[in-house]
Design a protein around this motif. Sequence first.
Motif, mmCIF file in Angstrom:
data_model
loop_
_atom_site.group_PDB
_atom_site.id
_atom_site.type_symbol
_atom_site.label_atom_id
_atom_site.label_comp_id
_atom_site.label_asym_id
_atom_site.label_seq_id
_atom_site.Cartn_x
_atom_site.Cartn_y
_atom_site.Cartn_z
ATOM 1 N N ARG A 488 -3.105 -32.671 55.135
ATOM 2 C CA ARG A 488 -3.485 -31.258 55.022
ATOM 3 C C ARG A 488 -3.947 -30.698 56.367
ATOM 4 O O ARG A 488 -3.704 -29.525 56.672
ATOM 5 N N PHE A 489 -4.601 -31.527 57.175
ATOM 6 C CA PHE A 489 -5.103 -31.056 58.459
ATOM 7 C C PHE A 489 -4.154 -31.379 59.613
ATOM 8 O O PHE A 489 -4.532 -31.281 60.780
ATOM 9 N N ASP A 490 -2.917 -31.786 59.294
ATOM 10 C CA ASP A 490 -1.912 -32.102 60.324
ATOM 11 C C ASP A 490 -2.412 -33.173 61.286
ATOM 12 O O ASP A 490 -2.247 -33.069 62.511
ATOM 13 N N LEU A 491 -3.043 -34.196 60.731
ATOM 14 C CA LEU A 491 -3.506 -35.333 61.522
ATOM 15 C C LEU A 491 -2.642 -36.550 61.211
ATOM 16 O O LEU A 491 -1.948 -36.578 60.197
ATOM 17 N N GLU A 492 -2.685 -37.557 62.059
ATOM 18 C CA GLU A 492 -1.794 -38.707 61.923
ATOM 19 C C GLU A 492 -2.590 -39.958 61.569
ATOM 20 O O GLU A 492 -3.464 -40.393 62.325
ATOM 21 N N LYS A 493 -2.319 -40.499 60.363
ATOM 22 C CA LYS A 493 -2.915 -41.792 60.027
ATOM 23 C C LYS A 493 -2.263 -42.870 60.896
ATOM 24 O O LYS A 493 -1.050 -42.942 60.992
ATOM 25 N N ILE A 494 -3.098 -43.708 61.536
ATOM 26 C CA ILE A 494 -2.566 -44.766 62.403
ATOM 27 C C ILE A 494 -2.482 -46.090 61.648
ATOM 28 O O ILE A 494 -1.429 -46.700 61.548
ATOM 29 N N LYS A 495 -3.591 -46.535 61.064
ATOM 30 C CA LYS A 495 -3.562 -47.807 60.347
ATOM 31 C C LYS A 495 -4.870 -47.994 59.585
ATOM 32 O O LYS A 495 -5.844 -47.247 59.772
ATOM 33 N N THR A 496 -4.861 -49.014 58.696
ATOM 34 C CA THR A 496 -6.084 -49.471 58.047
ATOM 35 C C THR A 496 -6.233 -50.946 58.328
ATOM 36 O O THR A 496 -5.256 -51.671 58.474
ATOM 37 N N MET A 497 -7.492 -51.385 58.458
ATOM 38 C CA MET A 497 -7.800 -52.797 58.702
ATOM 39 C C MET A 497 -8.911 -53.187 57.737
ATOM 40 O O MET A 497 -10.079 -52.898 58.000
ATOM 41 N N GLY A 498 -8.530 -53.828 56.607
ATOM 42 C CA GLY A 498 -9.538 -54.139 55.606
ATOM 43 C C GLY A 498 -10.106 -52.853 55.039
ATOM 44 O O GLY A 498 -9.395 -52.034 54.458
ATOM 45 N N ASP A 499 -11.400 -52.625 55.253
ATOM 46 C CA ASP A 499 -12.021 -51.402 54.748
ATOM 47 C C ASP A 499 -12.097 -50.323 55.824
ATOM 48 O O ASP A 499 -12.704 -49.282 55.602
ATOM 49 N N ALA A 500 -11.505 -50.575 56.998
ATOM 50 C CA ALA A 500 -11.559 -49.604 58.088
ATOM 51 C C ALA A 500 -10.326 -48.708 58.060
ATOM 52 O O ALA A 500 -9.211 -49.177 57.841
ATOM 53 N N TYR A 501 -10.530 -47.430 58.308
ATOM 54 C CA TYR A 501 -9.452 -46.422 58.292
ATOM 55 C C TYR A 501 -9.435 -45.741 59.651
ATOM 56 O O TYR A 501 -10.467 -45.293 60.156
ATOM 57 N N MET A 502 -8.251 -45.685 60.275
ATOM 58 C CA MET A 502 -8.121 -45.113 61.617
ATOM 59 C C MET A 502 -7.062 -44.014 61.610
ATOM 60 O O MET A 502 -5.982 -44.195 61.072
ATOM 61 N N CYS A 503 -7.376 -42.858 62.223
ATOM 62 C CA CYS A 503 -6.423 -41.764 62.318
ATOM 63 C C CYS A 503 -6.622 -41.058 63.656
ATOM 64 O O CYS A 503 -7.600 -41.311 64.367
ATOM 65 N N ALA A 504 -5.691 -40.168 63.998
ATOM 66 C CA ALA A 504 -5.739 -39.483 65.288
ATOM 67 C C ALA A 504 -5.193 -38.075 65.135
ATOM 68 O O ALA A 504 -4.344 -37.794 64.293
ATOM 69 N N GLY A 505 -5.675 -37.179 65.985
ATOM 70 C CA GLY A 505 -5.188 -35.812 66.040
ATOM 71 C C GLY A 505 -4.727 -35.479 67.444
ATOM 72 O O GLY A 505 -5.295 -35.968 68.412
ATOM 73 N N GLY A 506 -3.694 -34.640 67.550
ATOM 74 C CA GLY A 506 -3.158 -34.292 68.854
ATOM 75 C C GLY A 506 -1.927 -35.088 69.229
ATOM 76 O O GLY A 506 -1.478 -35.022 70.373
ATOM 77 N N LEU A 507 -1.380 -35.883 68.306
ATOM 78 C CA LEU A 507 -0.125 -36.599 68.524
ATOM 79 C C LEU A 507 0.596 -36.715 67.185
ATOM 80 O O LEU A 507 -0.040 -36.593 66.131
ATOM 81 N N PRO A 508 1.920 -36.895 67.139
ATOM 82 C CA PRO A 508 2.826 -36.988 68.300
ATOM 83 C C PRO A 508 3.080 -35.649 68.971
ATOM 84 O O PRO A 508 3.739 -35.598 69.985
ATOM 85 N N PHE A 509 2.591 -34.532 68.361
ATOM 86 C CA PHE A 509 2.742 -33.212 68.977
ATOM 87 C C PHE A 509 1.362 -32.725 69.411
ATOM 88 O O PHE A 509 0.459 -32.562 68.580
#
Length: 644
Positions: A488-509
Motif C-alpha cells: 500500500r505504501f509502495d515499499l519493497e519487502k526484502i526478506k524475513t529471518m525467523g521473526d525478523a522482517y526487513m523492508c526498504a523504500g526508495g528502490l528499485p525506483f
Amino acid sequence: MKTLLPHSIKTLITVMTFVIAGGLTVTKVSAQGKVEVDSLLNAYYGGKQNTEERIQTLLELSYNGIIPPEDRLKYADSLIQMGKKFGLPKRVFNGYMNKSYAYYDMSDFEGNIRESLIALELADSLNNGYQGALYDNLAYTYSKVNNPTEAERYFRKALELHLNQEEKDYEHLGKSYFNISDFYLRQNKLDSAINYLNLAESTFAKLGPSPYDSIRDGKATQICLLANLGVYHFKKGDYDKARPLIEQGAQGFQVIWPEASLEYYNYLIDLAQEQKNYKQAESYAKRAAEIGKNTRTNTELAKVYLNLYELELQKKDYKTALEYYQTHRAYYDSAINLPTIQRMSNMRNAFEMANKQKEVDLMAKEAEIQQLQAKRQRTISYISVGLVVLLGLLIFGLFNRMKYVRKTSRIIEIEKNRSDKLLRNILPDETASELKNYGKVKAKQFESVTVLFADFQGFTKYSENMDPEELVNRVDFYFSKFDEIMERFDLEKIKTMGDAYMCAGGLPFPTEDHATRMIMAAFEIIDFVEQVKNENPDDPTRFRIRVGINTGPVVAGVVGTKKFVYDIWGDTVNIAARMESNSIPGHINISENTYHLIKDRFDCTYRGEVDVKNKGMMRMYYVNPINSSQRNEVIREMSISQTS
C-alpha cells in the motif's frame, strides 16, 4: 553529537621510513627543493650522464615528492629496467618501492599493495633491512582500504621484526610503536593506543634529536606524538587538553604534510561541534579546505566538505549546503572504490523457502514442456511421411493432435503465468523482468534508501513452547499483513529471518518521500500488532514488536543461480538493524540520518546514542505517535489509498 568517524592519521612511515629508500635525503617542499628538481631534470634530459649517473638520477626522480606521482611512476619503471639490464638488484628493489609510494600518493591503494609486495620479496632476497618499513607501509595501506585485520597483522609483523633484532634500531622501533598506536587510535582501542604511544615516545627519546626534524623544518616526530596524544584526549572526552595538541599538528603540517594537517583539522572540527562552537568549527573547516584544494588528499577533503555541509544546514543556508555536499560527493567518489560484493547465505523462513523451491520446480516443468514440444515436432514429421497411404488415419490423428496441441499450449500458458507470478512475488517487477530477459541481474547503487527492521519481543520463548506448525502459521499471519502494508505504501519487502522482517523504500525506483512512507508503514505495523494483542487477550502469542529505521546508500542485487534472492547490502542495513535492536516494543527508533529527512513532518524525541561497529556513536530518536487526522493528512499528501 556529531558522529565521530575513524579518521586515518597518516603514520610516521610516510614522514620517515619513505625517505631512506636508496639512501636518499628528503627534498623540502620549498623554492630550494624546486631548484634541486629542475637541476635533476636538466641533468637527466641533457644527455651527458654516464650509466651510473643516469641510474642515480632516476633513483632520485622516482622518489622526489615534488614531482607528480604519475611522472615518478615512469621514472621508477625506467629505474627498474636499467637495474635489470645492468644486473643491479638493489636498484630494481628501489624502483618497485618508489612505485608503491607514487601509487599511494595517487590514492591507488591496490597499486601500492601490489608494488609493495614485489618490493618485499626482493627485500627478503637481498636481506637489505627494509622489510620492517614495507610491513608498516602495507599495514597502513590496508587500514586505508578498511581492512583492519590485515593492517594489524602487518603492523605486528613490523614490530616483531624490530623487537627481535639483536642490536636494537630505536629509530625504526619507535616508528613501529607509533604506527601500531595510531592504528589502535583509529580503531578506538584507546588503552592499547596510549600504551604504544608512550612506548614510541620513550623509544624516540633514546635517539636524541631526530635527523628528520631538521629536514622537515620543524620537530615532525614530536608534533606527531603530541598531536596523536591530543586525539587520544579528544576521544576520551577531555577537550581542553585535546585542542592545543591537535592544533599544533594541524598547523605544523600545513605546508610539508597537507594530508596529516587535514586529518587533524577534521578532528578540530569535530571537537568544536562537540562543544557547539559552530563558528569555530566553520573556521577550521574553511582553513582545511584552503590547505587541501591543491592536494590529492581526497578522502580527508571529502570529510571537510561534509562538515561544511552540516554547518551550513545548521545555519539554514540550504543553497550553500547543497554546493558543499556536491563538492563532498565529488571528492568522496574520486577516493572511494566500491568493494566487490560477496555472496551471502540465503536466510529465509520455511514459507519463503517453499516458494523458492516452487520456482525451481516450475523451471524444471518448463524444460519438460520444451521436451514435449520437440517430441511433438518429431511426431508431426513421422505422420507427414505416411500421408499418402494413411490419409484417413492421418486426418483422424491430426484432429487428435490439434486437440493435444491446444491442451498443451494452455498448459504452457498457465504454467508460464504461474512462473511469472511467483517470480514477481519473490523479486521486484523491474528485477524480475531483467532476470527473465538477460538471465542475470546487475547490482545497482542507490544513494538514498530507507531500511526498516522489525522483530517480535520474546519470540524465542514462544518458539520453545509452541507447536512448530502453529508458530509458523502465527508468524505468517503477521507477516502477510505486513506485506499488505508494504504494498500500500509502495515499499519493497526484502526478506524475513525467523521473526525478523526487513523492508526498504526508495528502490528499485528512487522516490523523494521514502522515509515518510516508511514511518507511516511502521505506524500501521505497530497498530496492527497492538490491535491483535488487544482483541485476543487469552492468546498465548500476544506479540509486541520492535521497529528500527535508518536511511542511507545501499547496493541491491540478486544472488544465487537457482534459488534467486533479492537483497541489499551496506552500512545503512547494519545501522537499521542496530536501531531495531536498541528499540523497545511499540516504538519506532530511527537514526539521525532518517531524523533529518522526516523531522519537519513528524515530532521526534531524542533518546541518546548507540555505539555502532565501524561507525562510532550514533544518535537515535523515537518518532512520537500522531493522531488519525494527522495520518490522513500525510496519506493525502503522498497520494496513498486509504484502507477500508
